[in-house]
Design a protein around this motif. Sequence first.
Motif, PDB file in Angstrom:
ATOM      1  N   LYS A  53      36.259  22.074  27.550  1.00 39.81           N
ATOM      2  CA  LYS A  53      35.578  22.090  28.856  1.00 39.81           C
ATOM      3  C   LYS A  53      36.539  22.300  30.023  1.00 39.81           C
ATOM      4  O   LYS A  53      36.406  21.692  31.084  1.00 39.81           O
ATOM      5  CB  LYS A  53      34.816  20.778  29.075  1.00 39.81           C
ATOM      6  N   SER A  54      37.533  23.154  29.816  1.00 42.98           N
ATOM      7  CA  SER A  54      38.514  23.407  30.867  1.00 42.98           C
ATOM      8  C   SER A  54      37.953  24.376  31.902  1.00 42.98           C
ATOM      9  O   SER A  54      37.493  25.464  31.560  1.00 42.98           O
ATOM     10  CB  SER A  54      39.793  23.987  30.255  1.00 42.98           C
ATOM     11  N   ASN A  55      38.004  23.976  33.183  1.00 42.13           N
ATOM     12  CA  ASN A  55      37.514  24.856  34.251  1.00 42.13           C
ATOM     13  C   ASN A  55      38.338  26.135  34.338  1.00 42.13           C
ATOM     14  O   ASN A  55      37.798  27.243  34.421  1.00 42.13           O
ATOM     15  CB  ASN A  55      37.552  24.129  35.594  1.00 42.13           C
ATOM     16  N   ILE A  56      39.655  25.961  34.306  1.00 46.09           N
ATOM     17  CA  ILE A  56      40.523  27.130  34.430  1.00 46.09           C
ATOM     18  C   ILE A  56      40.452  27.992  33.171  1.00 46.09           C
ATOM     19  O   ILE A  56      40.530  29.211  33.217  1.00 46.09           O
ATOM     20  CB  ILE A  56      41.971  26.708  34.746  1.00 46.09           C
ATOM     21  N   GLY A  57      40.242  27.337  32.026  1.00 43.53           N
ATOM     22  CA  GLY A  57      40.090  28.072  30.772  1.00 43.53           C
ATOM     23  C   GLY A  57      38.818  28.887  30.753  1.00 43.53           C
ATOM     24  O   GLY A  57      38.773  29.996  30.206  1.00 43.53           O
ATOM     25  N   LYS A  58      37.756  28.352  31.341  1.00 43.36           N
ATOM     26  CA  LYS A  58      36.478  29.068  31.400  1.00 43.36           C
ATOM     27  C   LYS A  58      36.621  30.363  32.175  1.00 43.36           C
ATOM     28  O   LYS A  58      36.141  31.428  31.739  1.00 43.36           O
ATOM     29  CB  LYS A  58      35.422  28.173  32.048  1.00 43.36           C
ATOM     30  N   VAL A  59      37.291  30.300  33.340  1.00 43.50           N
ATOM     31  CA  VAL A  59      37.501  31.498  34.162  1.00 43.50           C
ATOM     32  C   VAL A  59      38.434  32.481  33.457  1.00 43.50           C
ATOM     33  O   VAL A  59      38.196  33.690  33.408  1.00 43.50           O
ATOM     34  CB  VAL A  59      38.081  31.099  35.531  1.00 43.50           C
ATOM     35  N   TYR A  60      39.500  31.923  32.849  1.00 41.86           N
ATOM     36  CA  TYR A  60      40.507  32.735  32.160  1.00 41.86           C
ATOM     37  C   TYR A  60      39.885  33.528  31.012  1.00 41.86           C
ATOM     38  O   TYR A  60      40.106  34.733  30.874  1.00 41.86           O
ATOM     39  CB  TYR A  60      41.611  31.812  31.661  1.00 41.86           C
ATOM     40  N   ILE A 166      49.157  26.736  39.193  1.00 40.37           N
ATOM     41  CA  ILE A 166      48.920  27.715  40.263  1.00 40.37           C
ATOM     42  C   ILE A 166      49.026  29.144  39.719  1.00 40.37           C
ATOM     43  O   ILE A 166      48.227  30.018  40.053  1.00 40.37           O
ATOM     44  CB  ILE A 166      49.917  27.494  41.417  1.00 40.37           C
ATOM     45  N   LEU A 167      50.023  29.368  38.829  1.00 36.78           N
ATOM     46  CA  LEU A 167      50.176  30.686  38.219  1.00 36.78           C
ATOM     47  C   LEU A 167      48.955  31.057  37.376  1.00 36.78           C
ATOM     48  O   LEU A 167      48.493  32.204  37.401  1.00 36.78           O
ATOM     49  CB  LEU A 167      51.437  30.710  37.352  1.00 36.78           C
ATOM     50  N   MET A 168      48.414  30.073  36.628  1.00 32.61           N
ATOM     51  CA  MET A 168      47.233  30.331  35.803  1.00 32.61           C
ATOM     52  C   MET A 168      46.029  30.663  36.667  1.00 32.61           C
ATOM     53  O   MET A 168      45.242  31.561  36.350  1.00 32.61           O
ATOM     54  CB  MET A 168      46.944  29.125  34.907  1.00 32.61           C
ATOM     55  N   ALA A 169      45.888  29.930  37.787  1.00 35.55           N
ATOM     56  CA  ALA A 169      44.765  30.183  38.685  1.00 35.55           C
ATOM     57  C   ALA A 169      44.888  31.575  39.306  1.00 35.55           C
ATOM     58  O   ALA A 169      43.903  32.332  39.379  1.00 35.55           O
ATOM     59  CB  ALA A 169      44.717  29.114  39.767  1.00 35.55           C
ATOM     60  N   PHE A 170      46.097  31.928  39.743  1.00 27.96           N
ATOM     61  CA  PHE A 170      46.331  33.248  40.328  1.00 27.96           C
ATOM     62  C   PHE A 170      46.148  34.340  39.281  1.00 27.96           C
ATOM     63  O   PHE A 170      45.572  35.409  39.548  1.00 27.96           O
ATOM     64  CB  PHE A 170      47.741  33.316  40.916  1.00 27.96           C
ATOM     65  N   GLY A 171      46.622  34.047  38.048  1.00 24.47           N
ATOM     66  CA  GLY A 171      46.518  35.027  36.976  1.00 24.47           C
ATOM     67  C   GLY A 171      45.086  35.382  36.633  1.00 24.47           C
ATOM     68  O   GLY A 171      44.792  36.519  36.244  1.00 24.47           O
ATOM     69  N   SER A 172      44.177  34.433  36.793  1.00 23.63           N
ATOM     70  CA  SER A 172      42.768  34.700  36.497  1.00 23.63           C
ATOM     71  C   SER A 172      42.199  35.764  37.423  1.00 23.63           C
ATOM     72  O   SER A 172      41.359  36.576  37.016  1.00 23.63           O
ATOM     73  CB  SER A 172      41.959  33.400  36.620  1.00 23.63           C
ATOM     74  N   PHE A 173      42.667  35.779  38.672  1.00 21.68           N
ATOM     75  CA  PHE A 173      42.207  36.806  39.611  1.00 21.68           C
ATOM     76  C   PHE A 173      42.821  38.171  39.255  1.00 21.68           C
ATOM     77  O   PHE A 173      42.168  39.203  39.388  1.00 21.68           O
ATOM     78  CB  PHE A 173      42.583  36.423  41.037  1.00 21.68           C
ATOM     79  N   VAL A 174      44.070  38.171  38.790  1.00 16.66           N
ATOM     80  CA  VAL A 174      44.720  39.423  38.389  1.00 16.66           C
ATOM     81  C   VAL A 174      44.015  40.024  37.177  1.00 16.66           C
ATOM     82  O   VAL A 174      43.815  41.242  37.094  1.00 16.66           O
ATOM     83  CB  VAL A 174      46.208  39.171  38.076  1.00 16.66           C
ATOM     84  N   LEU A 175      43.614  39.140  36.238  1.00 16.31           N
ATOM     85  CA  LEU A 175      42.943  39.618  35.028  1.00 16.31           C
ATOM     86  C   LEU A 175      41.649  40.367  35.347  1.00 16.31           C
ATOM     87  O   LEU A 175      41.273  41.294  34.628  1.00 16.31           O
ATOM     88  CB  LEU A 175      42.629  38.439  34.108  1.00 16.31           C
TER      89      LEU A 175
END
Length: 339
Positions: A53-60, A166-175
């Motif tokens: 149930k990871s929020n950042i994992g869901k977006v990623y 922060i890198l993971m959050a930013f990376g999700s937008f790059v993806l």
Amino acid sequence: MTADVDKKLWTLSSTLVDSVRIMVRLPILFLSPLFLTAQQMEAVQSAVSSVNKSNIGKVYHKQMGRIARMDGVLPGIQPFFEYGKSFALTDGSGSTMWGLYDDITASSGSMAARCGESLAYLQLWQDLIGNTIGAFFRGTLKGNRREEQNILFEFFFTLYYIPLYILMAFGSFVLAMLPSSSILYKLVVFVQILLATSFVLPLGILGLVALPFFIFTGATAQPLPSRQGYTVVPTDSSSEVSTFGLFSVVLSKPSVDSKVGIRFGSNTSGQIMVTNIKPESIASESELQVGDIVYSVNGKSLVSSTPREAAATLLAATGDVTLEAIHEVESVGNEEATV
């Protein structure tokens, strides 16, 4: 209490021990793009993340699934998805999980299974980073700290991992700007492994130093379990569980061949659930209801069991058979077994 605090979280001991587990698997992780397809890799990782149930994992994984072209029915993917789900439900220690590991070995080879296991550990690590930092900011700092958690650990954990977060959050937008491509998917995973290496190695070395302490003291090294979306009870049925609403039911089963009239299924969290009770059966005279989660039969835990395994355990019992369960209604998965 906030939802973030109720998710599966790292503790100091589990952070150190799992850092060791990932550190020793780094060579296999770097080889995984050579032995697995992009779809197989994503099947494992997305399954682990969906359970955690990871929020950042869901977006990623929304973007990574698109890049890996996970739409439609893909042959050979289901074993990897089922393995990842079972891995996440048991934190890499369930008997069912090892059966699924053997299935991958038989169908895709031992190296593919080892790569799948290593990717599952990597995703567990990434998910719990997000969950633990989220719990600190949206829970602890707002006065809703989870009672089992250590605030000093949370603070230093967040301090250490916030740059990666922060890198993971930013990376999700790059993806979101990348096109669908198996090669690009594997390149992104390679970068993910490189980042993991830089953060895991220091804690992995520290974990190796602390390993004798865990061995000789018997200290637990498990993450705090998820309490979101279902009721958690200890896997040891002798533990104190009354505060969780657990109740016991005794079914009189004259022989091994006697049917009790229960159909077992599994809910979306992988727990054993009663999906049907036959009228005028042994079970119909008990407190059990459709939707109940069953945790044990005669003291044998059903955690990590499939519905078929749970049915076999109950079928093999005779005499006064004690089931531990809790009333809870949730949708059932595909597999069911009657006993």
